[in-house]
Design an enzyme around this catalytic site. Structure first.
Site, PDB file in Angstrom:
ATOM      1  N   TYR A  69       0.827  -1.211   0.000  1.00 11.29           N
ATOM      2  CA  TYR A  69       0.000   0.000   0.000  1.00 11.29           C
ATOM      3  C   TYR A  69       0.863   1.264   0.000  1.00 11.29           C
ATOM      4  CZ  TYR A  69      -4.343  -2.559   0.207  1.00 11.29           C
ATOM      5  OH  TYR A  69      -5.403  -3.358  -0.135  1.00 11.29           O
ATOM      6  N   ARG A  72       1.700   1.972  -3.491  1.00 12.01           N
ATOM      7  CA  ARG A  72       0.547   2.536  -4.198  1.00 12.01           C
ATOM      8  C   ARG A  72       0.314   3.993  -3.794  1.00 12.01           C
ATOM      9  NH1 ARG A  72      -4.229  -1.503  -3.594  1.00 12.01           N
ATOM     10  NH2 ARG A  72      -5.319   0.255  -4.542  1.00 12.01           N
ATOM     11  N   HIS A 121     -15.105   2.139  -0.626  1.00 14.87           N
ATOM     12  CA  HIS A 121     -14.036   1.203  -0.249  1.00 14.87           C
ATOM     13  C   HIS A 121     -12.889   1.895   0.474  1.00 14.87           C
ATOM     14  CE1 HIS A 121     -15.605  -1.751  -3.537  1.00 14.87           C
ATOM     15  NE2 HIS A 121     -16.328  -1.787  -2.435  1.00 14.87           N
ATOM     16  N   CYS A 129      -6.060   2.025  13.266  1.00  8.36           N
ATOM     17  CA  CYS A 129      -5.461   0.903  13.995  1.00  8.36           C
ATOM     18  C   CYS A 129      -6.197  -0.405  13.692  1.00  8.36           C
ATOM     19  CB  CYS A 129      -5.491   1.205  15.490  1.00  8.36           C
ATOM     20  SG  CYS A 129      -4.885  -0.155  16.487  1.00  8.36           S
ATOM     21  N   GLY A 191     -16.442   2.860 -15.627  1.00 11.27           N
ATOM     22  CA  GLY A 191     -15.182   2.162 -15.340  1.00 11.27           C
ATOM     23  C   GLY A 191     -15.230   1.180 -14.203  1.00 11.27           C
ATOM     24  N   ASN A 217     -17.839   2.225 -20.407  1.00 14.18           N
ATOM     25  CA  ASN A 217     -16.776   1.245 -20.151  1.00 14.18           C
ATOM     26  C   ASN A 217     -16.131   0.869 -21.480  1.00 14.18           C
ATOM     27  OD1 ASN A 217     -15.384  -1.337 -19.340  1.00 14.18           O
ATOM     28  ND2 ASN A 217     -16.486  -0.929 -17.435  1.00 14.18           N
TER      29      ASN A 217
HETATM   30  C1  BJW Z   1     -12.326   1.388 -18.295  1.00 14.02           C
HETATM   31  C2  BJW Z   1     -11.157   2.023 -18.654  1.00 14.02           C
HETATM   32  C3  BJW Z   1     -11.307   3.299 -19.179  1.00 14.02           C
HETATM   33  C4  BJW Z   1     -10.578   0.152 -17.875  1.00 14.02           C
HETATM   34  N1  BJW Z   1     -12.523   3.830 -19.312  1.00 14.02           N
HETATM   35  N2  BJW Z   1     -13.522   1.925 -18.445  1.00 14.02           N
HETATM   36  C5  BJW Z   1     -16.723 -15.050  -1.397  1.00 14.02           C
HETATM   37  C6  BJW Z   1     -15.752 -14.914  -0.406  1.00 14.02           C
HETATM   38  C7  BJW Z   1     -15.570 -13.698   0.292  1.00 14.02           C
HETATM   39  C8  BJW Z   1     -16.352 -12.607  -0.001  1.00 14.02           C
HETATM   40  C9  BJW Z   1     -17.317 -12.756  -0.996  1.00 14.02           C
HETATM   41  C10 BJW Z   1     -17.499 -13.976  -1.668  1.00 14.02           C
HETATM   42  N3  BJW Z   1     -18.485 -13.799  -2.602  1.00 14.02           N
HETATM   43  C11 BJW Z   1     -18.913 -12.525  -2.527  1.00 14.02           C
HETATM   44  C12 BJW Z   1     -18.219 -11.897  -1.556  1.00 14.02           C
HETATM   45  C13 BJW Z   1     -18.367 -10.478  -1.168  1.00 14.02           C
HETATM   46  C14 BJW Z   1     -17.206  -9.671  -1.729  1.00 14.02           C
HETATM   47  C15 BJW Z   1     -17.288  -9.710  -3.242  1.00 14.02           C
HETATM   48  O1  BJW Z   1     -18.063  -8.996  -3.868  1.00 14.02           O
HETATM   49  N4  BJW Z   1     -16.488 -10.522  -3.891  1.00 14.02           N
HETATM   50  C16 BJW Z   1     -16.565 -10.706  -5.347  1.00 14.02           C
HETATM   51  C17 BJW Z   1     -15.204 -10.395  -5.981  1.00 14.02           C
HETATM   52  C18 BJW Z   1     -17.022 -12.111  -5.614  1.00 14.02           C
HETATM   53  N5  BJW Z   1     -17.368  -8.353  -1.200  1.00 14.02           N
HETATM   54  C19 BJW Z   1     -16.855  -7.998  -0.019  1.00 14.02           C
HETATM   55  O2  BJW Z   1     -16.180  -8.758   0.655  1.00 14.02           O
HETATM   56  C20 BJW Z   1     -17.194  -6.609   0.447  1.00 14.02           C
HETATM   57  N6  BJW Z   1     -17.710  -6.647   1.765  1.00 14.02           N
HETATM   58  C21 BJW Z   1     -18.855  -7.247   2.058  1.00 14.02           C
HETATM   59  O3  BJW Z   1     -19.521  -7.846   1.236  1.00 14.02           O
HETATM   60  O4  BJW Z   1     -19.215  -7.135   3.378  1.00 14.02           O
HETATM   61  C22 BJW Z   1     -20.279  -7.954   3.857  1.00 14.02           C
HETATM   62  C23 BJW Z   1     -19.668  -9.271   4.309  1.00 14.02           C
HETATM   63  C24 BJW Z   1     -18.907  -9.273   5.426  1.00 14.02           C
HETATM   64  C25 BJW Z   1     -18.357 -10.482   5.845  1.00 14.02           C
HETATM   65  C26 BJW Z   1     -18.545 -11.636   5.096  1.00 14.02           C
HETATM   66  C27 BJW Z   1     -19.290 -11.579   3.932  1.00 14.02           C
HETATM   67  C28 BJW Z   1     -19.872 -10.380   3.542  1.00 14.02           C
HETATM   68  C29 BJW Z   1     -15.935  -5.756   0.479  1.00 14.02           C
HETATM   69  C30 BJW Z   1     -15.374  -5.546  -0.887  1.00 14.02           C
HETATM   70  C31 BJW Z   1     -14.062  -4.768  -0.776  1.00 14.02           C
HETATM   71  C32 BJW Z   1     -13.412  -4.570  -2.139  1.00 14.02           C
HETATM   72  N7  BJW Z   1     -12.084  -4.129  -1.940  1.00 14.02           N
HETATM   73  C33 BJW Z   1     -11.269  -3.794  -3.115  1.00 14.02           C
HETATM   74  C34 BJW Z   1      -9.860  -3.445  -2.645  1.00 14.02           C
HETATM   75  C35 BJW Z   1      -9.830  -2.055  -1.991  1.00 14.02           C
HETATM   76  C36 BJW Z   1      -8.497  -1.761  -1.413  1.00 14.02           C
HETATM   77  C37 BJW Z   1      -7.418  -1.645  -2.440  1.00 14.02           C
HETATM   78  O5  BJW Z   1      -7.493  -0.747  -3.325  1.00 14.02           O
HETATM   79  O6  BJW Z   1      -6.475  -2.432  -2.373  1.00 14.02           O
HETATM   80  O7  BJW Z   1     -11.892  -2.711  -3.817  1.00 14.02           O
HETATM   81  S1  BJW Z   1     -11.222  -5.122  -4.310  1.00 14.02           S
HETATM   82  C38 BJW Z   1     -11.249  -4.043  -5.717  1.00 14.02           C
HETATM   83  O8  BJW Z   1     -12.472  -4.304  -6.464  1.00 14.02           O
HETATM   84  C39 BJW Z   1     -11.354  -2.608  -5.159  1.00 14.02           C
HETATM   85  C40 BJW Z   1     -12.353  -2.010  -6.114  1.00 14.02           C
HETATM   86  O9  BJW Z   1     -12.941  -0.868  -5.537  1.00 14.02           O
HETATM   87  C41 BJW Z   1     -13.321  -3.151  -6.349  1.00 14.02           C
HETATM   88  C42 BJW Z   1     -14.145  -2.986  -7.594  1.00 14.02           C
HETATM   89  O10 BJW Z   1     -13.366  -3.049  -8.729  1.00 14.02           O
HETATM   90  P1  BJW Z   1     -13.649  -2.074  -9.978  1.00 14.02           P
HETATM   91  O11 BJW Z   1     -13.505  -0.668  -9.562  1.00 14.02           O
HETATM   92  O12 BJW Z   1     -14.904  -2.461 -10.627  1.00 14.02           O
HETATM   93  O13 BJW Z   1     -12.372  -2.413 -10.893  1.00 14.02           O
HETATM   94  P2  BJW Z   1     -12.144  -3.614 -11.909  1.00 14.02           P
HETATM   95  O14 BJW Z   1     -10.693  -3.750 -12.131  1.00 14.02           O
HETATM   96  O15 BJW Z   1     -12.891  -4.833 -11.499  1.00 14.02           O
HETATM   97  O16 BJW Z   1     -12.842  -3.141 -13.264  1.00 14.02           O
HETATM   98  C43 BJW Z   1     -12.319  -2.046 -13.985  1.00 14.02           C
HETATM   99  C44 BJW Z   1     -13.287  -1.767 -15.127  1.00 14.02           C
HETATM  100  O17 BJW Z   1     -12.843  -0.589 -15.782  1.00 14.02           O
HETATM  101  C45 BJW Z   1     -13.331  -2.880 -16.184  1.00 14.02           C
HETATM  102  O18 BJW Z   1     -14.685  -3.154 -16.505  1.00 14.02           O
HETATM  103  C46 BJW Z   1     -12.624  -2.263 -17.393  1.00 14.02           C
HETATM  104  O19 BJW Z   1     -13.164  -2.729 -18.636  1.00 14.02           O
HETATM  105  C47 BJW Z   1     -12.908  -0.809 -17.180  1.00 14.02           C
HETATM  106  N8  BJW Z   1     -11.949   0.129 -17.759  1.00 14.02           N
HETATM  107  N9  BJW Z   1     -10.089   1.160 -18.358  1.00 14.02           N
HETATM  108  C48 BJW Z   1     -13.606   3.070 -18.911  1.00 14.02           C
HETATM  109  N10 BJW Z   1     -10.214   3.990 -19.570  1.00 14.02           N
HETATM  110 ZN    ZN Z   2      -5.082   1.029  18.555  1.00  8.13          ZN
END
Ligand code: BJW
Ligand code: ZN
Length: 252
Positions: A69, A72, A121, A129, A191, A217
């Site tokens: 991180y 990043r 996020h 902490c 995106g 997208n």
């Molecule tokens: C363009 C372009 C251009 C490119 N112009 N377009 C099984 C096990 C465990 C958990 C789960 C499970 N099944 C489901 C879950 C829930 C899980 C989840 O959804 N998982 C799926 C992956 C299956 N979700 C969670 O765990 C969330 N919490 C939750 O549900 O709490 C309740 C709960 C609690 C306890 C137990 C169970 C449930 C939390 C999710 C946290 C996501 N964190 C991240 C990392 C953040 C920190 C970091 O930056 O390191 O967030 S993961 C990552 O994905 C990041 C993003 O915000 C997030 C979304 O991604 P995004 O933004 O859509 O990016 P991409 O790369 O996927 O897509 C990019 C797009 O842009 C593409 O379409 C390209 O085509 C396009 N593009 N260039 C326009 N120029």
């Molecule tokens: Zn503390």
């Protein structure tokens, strides 16, 4: 991209009284910030999410997670908002009922001039902490240290204030996003792959409450099926055209 699609999308923007912009990593891609799931360049193509973006990964190896991180954070310091961010910010100034909800942990919407951005996020610039949740004094936080600093309250380890897999979203951010989805008449998804929940559910919440959905997208996504209009292309090109000030009929 088809002129007909763009003019239909512009008509929806023009008629909208309450707009929600839901952005994802692709929004910042043209600024040089990597996405997560793009095949060659996405972070998850090079690193395993399980090793870096879960609480268990931090417990196992806090130094590895913190240093990833920190890198990043340094990378983010040298990039700039792109025309997509500026288009959203300038639209928000002209239209007070425009809410920007982002999944991104960068601050490029804010740096472009958007106010009140809802970060689902978390934010890369902040830390808290891992043990007691205290945010502590961040004034001296350096992007150079390769091991997490200790909490001033409980001496636990500090962690980046981002939402990892399995963690719940910040309650306030989620309730603001959900309310905006229920109240808006138009959503622009820009995106995002629409693969991560609960953020990916927001467009359906809005659609079920009667809103129209425009997607911007470069590729097909999980949200194609619920979008009324899919505008295929880079957000840095499409959004400035979509959100440009409409020139009304001449007064003469
Ligand atoms: C363009 C372009 C251009 C490119 N112009 N377009 C099984 C096990 C465990 C958990 C789960 C499970 N099944 C489901 C879950 C829930 C899980 C989840 O959804 N998982 C799926 C992956 C299956 N979700 C969670 O765990 C969330 N919490 C939750 O549900 O709490 C309740 C709960 C609690 C306890 C137990 C169970 C449930 C939390 C999710 C946290 C996501 N964190 C991240 C990392 C953040 C920190 C970091 O930056 O390191 O967030 S993961 C990552 O994905 C990041 C993003 O915000 C997030 C979304 O991604 P995004 O933004 O859509 O990016 P991409 O790369 O996927 O897509 C990019 C797009 O842009 C593409 O379409 C390209 O085509 C396009 N593009 N260039 C326009 N120029
Ligand atoms: Zn503390």
């Amino acid at each position: 991209m088809s002129e007909i699609l763009m003019s239909s999308a512009k008509a929806l923007v023009e008629q909208s009284r309450s707009l929600l912009v839901l952005s994802g990593a692709g929004m910042s891609a043209e600024s040089g910030v990597p996405t997560f799931r793009d095949a060659q360049t996405g972070l998850w193509a090079k690193f395993r999410a399980e090793d870096l973006a879960t609480p268990e990964a931090f417990e196992r190896d806090p130094g590895l997670v913190w240093s990833w991180y920190q890198q990043r954070r340094r990378d983010l310091n040298i990039v700039q908002p792109n025309p997509g961010h500026f288009a959203v910010a300038s639209f928000g100034i002209r239209h007070p009922h425009c809410t920007v909800v982002t999944q991104n942990v960068d601050d490029l919407h804010e740096r472009a001039g958007s106010n009140g951005v809802v970060h689902l996020h978390g934010e890369l610039s902040a830390s808290h902490c891992f043990s007691c949740g205290a945010t502590g004094d961040q004034s001296g936080q350096s992007t150079e240290s390769e091991y997490p600093p200790h909490c001033t309250e409980c001496s636990g380890l500090m962690r980046p204030s981002v939402v990892w897999f399995g963690e719940t979203l910040p309650a306030m951010a989620w309730s603001e996003a959900e309310a905006a989805a229920q109240d808006c008449d138009l959503v622009i998804c820009a995106g995002t792959s629409g693969m991560v929940y609960p953020a990916a559910h927001l467009p359906s919440i809005a659609a079920e409450a009667g809103a129209r959905v425009i997607q911007v997208n470069i590729d097909a996504t999980a949200l194609d099926a619920i979008a009324d209009i899919n505008l295929r292309g880079p957000s840095g090109v499409i959004l400035p055209e979509l959100l440009a000030e409409q020139v009304g009929p001449s007064a003469i």
